[in-house]
Design an enzyme around this catalytic site. Sequence first.
Site, PDB file in Angstrom:
ATOM      1  N   CYS A  50      19.967 -15.777 -28.920  1.00  0.00           N
ATOM      2  CA  CYS A  50      20.881 -16.908 -28.710  1.00  0.00           C
ATOM      3  C   CYS A  50      21.453 -17.376 -30.044  1.00  0.00           C
ATOM      4  O   CYS A  50      20.751 -18.026 -30.834  1.00  0.00           O
ATOM      5  CB  CYS A  50      20.133 -18.055 -28.025  1.00  0.00           C
ATOM      6  SG  CYS A  50      21.129 -19.544 -27.840  1.00  0.00           S
TER       7      CYS A  50
ATOM      8  N   CYS B 200      21.744 -21.256 -30.331  1.00  0.00           N
ATOM      9  CA  CYS B 200      20.458 -21.950 -30.559  1.00  0.00           C
ATOM     10  C   CYS B 200      19.937 -21.711 -31.975  1.00  0.00           C
ATOM     11  O   CYS B 200      19.486 -22.633 -32.639  1.00  0.00           O
ATOM     12  CB  CYS B 200      19.390 -21.456 -29.591  1.00  0.00           C
ATOM     13  SG  CYS B 200      19.939 -21.093 -27.941  1.00  0.00           S
ATOM     14  N   ASP B 201      19.969 -20.457 -32.416  1.00  0.00           N
ATOM     15  CA  ASP B 201      19.250 -20.100 -33.649  1.00  0.00           C
ATOM     16  C   ASP B 201      20.143 -19.785 -34.841  1.00  0.00           C
ATOM     17  O   ASP B 201      19.643 -19.702 -35.973  1.00  0.00           O
ATOM     18  CB  ASP B 201      18.336 -18.886 -33.377  1.00  0.00           C
ATOM     19  CG  ASP B 201      17.299 -19.205 -32.307  1.00  0.00           C
ATOM     20  OD1 ASP B 201      16.852 -20.363 -32.259  1.00  0.00           O
ATOM     21  OD2 ASP B 201      16.958 -18.310 -31.517  1.00  0.00           O
TER      22      ASP B 201
END
Length: 312
Positions: free
Chosen positions: A136, A139-140
């Site tokens: 992701c 997200c990261d």
Amino acid sequence: MAETKNYEVVIVGGGPAGLACGQYSARAGRKTVILEELAPGGQTMIIDEIENYPGLGKVSGYEIGAKFEEQAVGFGCEIVYGGVNSITRLPDGTFSLDTTDGTFLSPVVVIATGAKHRSLDVPGEKEMIGHGVSYCATCDGPFFRGRKILVCGGGDSACQEAMFLRKLSDDVTVTHRRDRFRAQASIVKAMLDSGIKTLMNKTVESINEKNGKVGSVTFRDKETGELTTEDFDGVFIFVGNVPQTALVPDCEKDEAGFIRTDAHMMTSIPGIFAAGDVRDTPFRQVVTAAADGAVAAHYASEYIDALNGMKY
Ligand code: NAP
């Protein structure tokens, strides 16, 4: 004792397909509930930017998920958070869903469970999740600002997510197992124009650890078989998706495991419909998932009318 609830339409999964289905079904006057495990929006929630949903211009995945939810709920669709353990077909042809929130009874179930990311299945991948391996970018990605990033995959997701990561780092490389990308030409062009490097015709052999984190990646050249190792700080993997069909093991599926439907989104089991990424559709987009949901809702409603006509 857990409560038993009766609905006309139960939708499993609250991504674009499930939420659009919920909206159309509730708007058609059907008592409708969506059972969602996590948060409404499904896979859109991890997309940085969506620019091809007609009429909305550029929106974040989070925004589009929230708009879908608001509209479905606005028409009276209920959303219940919890997991579905099993779906059982009762002798009268209706369904009982055993969930973490009790039992749901309904003549119609719409499977809109989508698909989950596929793994590369190479040494070091599982071990380094959360330590440099991610599925992701939204997200990261921020953890890898200014670092050296590798993106694996050749489809729309790999190319589009690489462009998101390129905003965070000047050093982004996409590697693909073939010499041609699978992604749409416009997306590939935009990616190449953005200064992203490519490593084509290579398979990832291993993701190698250094001081408890990703340190390097070893590749095998598909033509020569030569092994090379290059340092990377982050590895983002986008090599396709696996349909989430465990709840309906008896539905007919295609070779890749996606649920087969007819043009009305009805599966091989009467009363079970499927919509969105979980079904055997050739083009998976937010707009096509939403359209599937609308079609499923319409024909689910017709199916209920027919059942009522037959006094089930
Ligand atoms: P995808 O289209 O299935 O592409 C998966 C890619 O990963 C392919 O290039 C495939 O290689 C590669 N791959 C698969 N297994 C592999 C393995 N074991 N090792 C190495 N590489 C592997 O998946 P996706 O990109 O996630 O897209 C999924 C769907 O969502 C598609 O229908 C796509 O069009 C849609 N989508 C659309 C957009 C958009 O329109 N903006 C954005 C994202 C996704 P091969 O090419 O050799 O098979």
